[in-house]
Design a protein around this motif. Structure first.
Motif, PDB file in Angstrom:
ATOM      1  N   LYS A 136       2.636   6.007  34.867  1.00 24.39           N
ATOM      2  CA  LYS A 136       2.783   4.708  34.224  1.00 24.39           C
ATOM      3  C   LYS A 136       4.032   4.052  34.839  1.00 24.39           C
ATOM      4  O   LYS A 136       5.157   4.496  34.596  1.00 24.39           O
ATOM      5  CB  LYS A 136       2.936   4.885  32.717  1.00 24.39           C
ATOM      6  N   PHE A 137       3.796   3.028  35.663  1.00 23.84           N
ATOM      7  CA  PHE A 137       4.897   2.329  36.332  1.00 23.84           C
ATOM      8  C   PHE A 137       5.533   1.298  35.402  1.00 23.84           C
ATOM      9  O   PHE A 137       4.996   0.973  34.353  1.00 23.84           O
ATOM     10  CB  PHE A 137       4.385   1.649  37.605  1.00 23.84           C
ATOM     11  N   ASN A 138       6.685   0.789  35.827  1.00 25.92           N
ATOM     12  CA  ASN A 138       7.432  -0.219  35.063  1.00 25.92           C
ATOM     13  C   ASN A 138       7.710   0.262  33.646  1.00 25.92           C
ATOM     14  O   ASN A 138       7.713  -0.528  32.700  1.00 25.92           O
ATOM     15  CB  ASN A 138       6.681  -1.551  35.038  1.00 25.92           C
ATOM     16  N   THR A 139       7.946   1.554  33.510  1.00 31.75           N
ATOM     17  CA  THR A 139       8.181   2.154  32.198  1.00 31.75           C
ATOM     18  C   THR A 139       9.515   2.893  32.216  1.00 31.75           C
ATOM     19  O   THR A 139       9.652   3.921  32.878  1.00 31.75           O
ATOM     20  CB  THR A 139       7.035   3.109  31.817  1.00 31.75           C
ATOM     21  N   LEU A 140      10.462   2.353  31.483  1.00 31.13           N
ATOM     22  CA  LEU A 140      11.801   2.919  31.403  1.00 31.13           C
ATOM     23  C   LEU A 140      11.903   3.786  30.156  1.00 31.13           C
ATOM     24  O   LEU A 140      11.627   3.320  29.054  1.00 31.13           O
ATOM     25  CB  LEU A 140      12.846   1.802  31.335  1.00 31.13           C
ATOM     26  N   VAL A 141      12.269   5.044  30.309  1.00 31.64           N
ATOM     27  CA  VAL A 141      12.523   5.912  29.162  1.00 31.64           C
ATOM     28  C   VAL A 141      13.916   5.557  28.661  1.00 31.64           C
ATOM     29  O   VAL A 141      14.901   5.744  29.364  1.00 31.64           O
ATOM     30  CB  VAL A 141      12.409   7.401  29.530  1.00 31.64           C
ATOM     31  N   SER A 142      13.975   5.020  27.440  1.00 34.85           N
ATOM     32  CA  SER A 142      15.257   4.550  26.909  1.00 34.85           C
ATOM     33  C   SER A 142      15.949   5.586  26.038  1.00 34.85           C
ATOM     34  O   SER A 142      17.174   5.642  25.999  1.00 34.85           O
ATOM     35  CB  SER A 142      15.053   3.255  26.121  1.00 34.85           C
ATOM     36  N   THR A 143      15.181   6.420  25.338  1.00 36.14           N
ATOM     37  CA  THR A 143      15.757   7.437  24.457  1.00 36.14           C
ATOM     38  C   THR A 143      14.842   8.641  24.382  1.00 36.14           C
ATOM     39  O   THR A 143      13.621   8.492  24.289  1.00 36.14           O
ATOM     40  CB  THR A 143      15.930   6.876  23.017  1.00 36.14           C
ATOM     41  N   MET A 144      15.445   9.811  24.378  1.00 32.20           N
ATOM     42  CA  MET A 144      14.706  11.055  24.137  1.00 32.20           C
ATOM     43  C   MET A 144      15.505  11.858  23.117  1.00 32.20           C
ATOM     44  O   MET A 144      16.686  12.112  23.320  1.00 32.20           O
ATOM     45  CB  MET A 144      14.548  11.862  25.423  1.00 32.20           C
ATOM     46  N   THR A 145      14.843  12.262  22.034  1.00 35.53           N
ATOM     47  CA  THR A 145      15.500  13.023  20.978  1.00 35.53           C
ATOM     48  C   THR A 145      14.656  14.245  20.675  1.00 35.53           C
ATOM     49  O   THR A 145      13.445  14.132  20.463  1.00 35.53           O
ATOM     50  CB  THR A 145      15.640  12.169  19.698  1.00 35.53           C
ATOM     51  N   PHE A 146      15.294  15.415  20.627  1.00 33.14           N
ATOM     52  CA  PHE A 146      14.557  16.638  20.344  1.00 33.14           C
ATOM     53  C   PHE A 146      14.563  16.917  18.858  1.00 33.14           C
ATOM     54  O   PHE A 146      15.613  16.945  18.220  1.00 33.14           O
ATOM     55  CB  PHE A 146      15.162  17.824  21.104  1.00 33.14           C
ATOM     56  N   ASP A 147      13.392  17.112  18.278  1.00 32.92           N
ATOM     57  CA  ASP A 147      13.217  17.447  16.863  1.00 32.92           C
ATOM     58  C   ASP A 147      13.147  18.974  16.766  1.00 32.92           C
ATOM     59  O   ASP A 147      12.119  19.579  17.053  1.00 32.92           O
ATOM     60  CB  ASP A 147      11.935  16.800  16.334  1.00 32.92           C
ATOM     61  N   ASN A 148      14.254  19.587  16.373  1.00 31.47           N
ATOM     62  CA  ASN A 148      14.335  21.050  16.308  1.00 31.47           C
ATOM     63  C   ASN A 148      13.338  21.647  15.327  1.00 31.47           C
ATOM     64  O   ASN A 148      12.784  22.713  15.578  1.00 31.47           O
ATOM     65  CB  ASN A 148      15.746  21.501  15.909  1.00 31.47           C
ATOM     66  N   SER A 149      13.105  20.978  14.218  1.00 32.66           N
ATOM     67  CA  SER A 149      12.228  21.541  13.194  1.00 32.66           C
ATOM     68  C   SER A 149      10.778  21.651  13.670  1.00 32.66           C
ATOM     69  O   SER A 149      10.042  22.529  13.245  1.00 32.66           O
ATOM     70  CB  SER A 149      12.296  20.711  11.907  1.00 32.66           C
ATOM     71  N   ARG A 150      10.369  20.755  14.578  1.00 27.54           N
ATOM     72  CA  ARG A 150       8.991  20.781  15.076  1.00 27.54           C
ATOM     73  C   ARG A 150       8.907  21.186  16.547  1.00 27.54           C
ATOM     74  O   ARG A 150       7.821  21.263  17.114  1.00 27.54           O
ATOM     75  CB  ARG A 150       8.339  19.412  14.887  1.00 27.54           C
ATOM     76  N   GLU A 160       7.361  -3.348  30.417  1.00 22.82           N
ATOM     77  CA  GLU A 160       7.200  -4.801  30.525  1.00 22.82           C
ATOM     78  C   GLU A 160       7.640  -5.526  29.260  1.00 22.82           C
ATOM     79  O   GLU A 160       6.930  -6.385  28.719  1.00 22.82           O
ATOM     80  CB  GLU A 160       5.761  -5.132  30.917  1.00 22.82           C
ATOM     81  N   GLY A 161       8.813  -5.127  28.744  1.00 22.98           N
ATOM     82  CA  GLY A 161       9.417  -5.804  27.608  1.00 22.98           C
ATOM     83  C   GLY A 161       8.992  -5.281  26.248  1.00 22.98           C
ATOM     84  O   GLY A 161       9.577  -5.642  25.243  1.00 22.98           O
ATOM     85  N   CYS A 162       7.990  -4.439  26.185  1.00 22.45           N
ATOM     86  CA  CYS A 162       7.503  -3.886  24.907  1.00 22.45           C
ATOM     87  C   CYS A 162       8.046  -2.469  24.728  1.00 22.45           C
ATOM     88  O   CYS A 162       8.039  -1.680  25.668  1.00 22.45           O
ATOM     89  CB  CYS A 162       5.993  -3.870  24.860  1.00 22.45           C
ATOM     90  N   GLU A 163       8.500  -2.169  23.502  1.00 20.05           N
ATOM     91  CA  GLU A 163       9.010  -0.829  23.202  1.00 20.05           C
ATOM     92  C   GLU A 163       7.910   0.044  22.660  1.00 20.05           C
ATOM     93  O   GLU A 163       7.069  -0.412  21.875  1.00 20.05           O
ATOM     94  CB  GLU A 163      10.165  -0.926  22.220  1.00 20.05           C
ATOM     95  N   TYR A 164       7.921   1.317  23.073  1.00 24.73           N
ATOM     96  CA  TYR A 164       6.930   2.295  22.627  1.00 24.73           C
ATOM     97  C   TYR A 164       7.650   3.543  22.152  1.00 24.73           C
ATOM     98  O   TYR A 164       8.704   3.894  22.665  1.00 24.73           O
ATOM     99  CB  TYR A 164       5.973   2.665  23.776  1.00 24.73           C
ATOM    100  N   SER A 165       7.030   4.214  21.203  1.00 23.60           N
ATOM    101  CA  SER A 165       7.568   5.469  20.685  1.00 23.60           C
ATOM    102  C   SER A 165       6.421   6.477  20.646  1.00 23.60           C
ATOM    103  O   SER A 165       5.304   6.137  20.251  1.00 23.60           O
ATOM    104  CB  SER A 165       8.135   5.255  19.280  1.00 23.60           C
TER     105      SER A 165
END
Length: 167
Positions: A136-150, A160-165
């Motif tokens: 997936k081009f033009n996709t910047l990873v802005s944050t990565m958080t590890f969930d220890n419990s899962r 392209e300006g839209c945020e995804y989670s």
């Protein structure tokens, strides 16, 4: 001792250098087990970046049947070799250290290749191993958080300006 770039190198490094130069009969991938389908059923990998290392990781995961996708912030592959285009941009080590042992290039035009040639090499490898389908081009990873419990990563990206989670 042998010499590399003018510095002495311990004999202990010779097997590794032969392996990297693809001169040794032993291959790392020969002794790695391919996971069975059940082992990778609920497991996938996100590769951040389609530069030299990201392309390599994609190729090796595909060989082993591990599901993955690649997020690339730019609109093309190559990482450093796509971003840096200044005059004289080139590797500062010999080309054979800057190519994959399984995808050798004996046609380098110079001993220390310039940026366009390196970018073409990585593009060729990317296409040959069909990584476009997973990227997936033009996709910047802005944050990565590890969930220890899962035991799972939560990833936020911008495309392209839209945020995804996602997880």
């Amino acid at each position: 001792c042998i010499r590399d770039s003018g510095a002495e190198v311990s004999e202990d490094y010779v097997p590794m250098m032969l392996e990297e130069l693809n001169l040794s009969p032993a291959r790392n991938s020969d002794h790695l087990e391919v996971p069975d389908k059940k082992a990778t059923e609920n497991f996938s990998v996100l590769i951040v970046g389609a530069g030299m290392s990201g392309i390599l990781m994609g190729i090796k995961l595909a060989e082993r049947g591990v599901p993955f996708k690649i997020y690339e912030k730019n609109n093309s592959v190559g990482g450093t070799w796509a971003e840096n285009t200044y005059p004289g941009c080139r590797v500062d080590i010999a080309n054979h250290f800057y190519s994959y042992s399984f995808e050798e290039n004996h046609q380098w035009s110079q001993y220390f290749s310039q940026q366009p040639e390196l970018e073409q090499y990585f593009q060729k490898c990317f296409e040959k191993y069909a990584l476009i389908e997973k990227t997936k081009f033009n996709t910047l990873v802005s944050t990565m958080t590890f969930d220890n419990s899962r035991s799972i990563w939560q990833v936020q990206s911008i495309n392209e300006g839209c945020e995804y989670s996602e997880e």
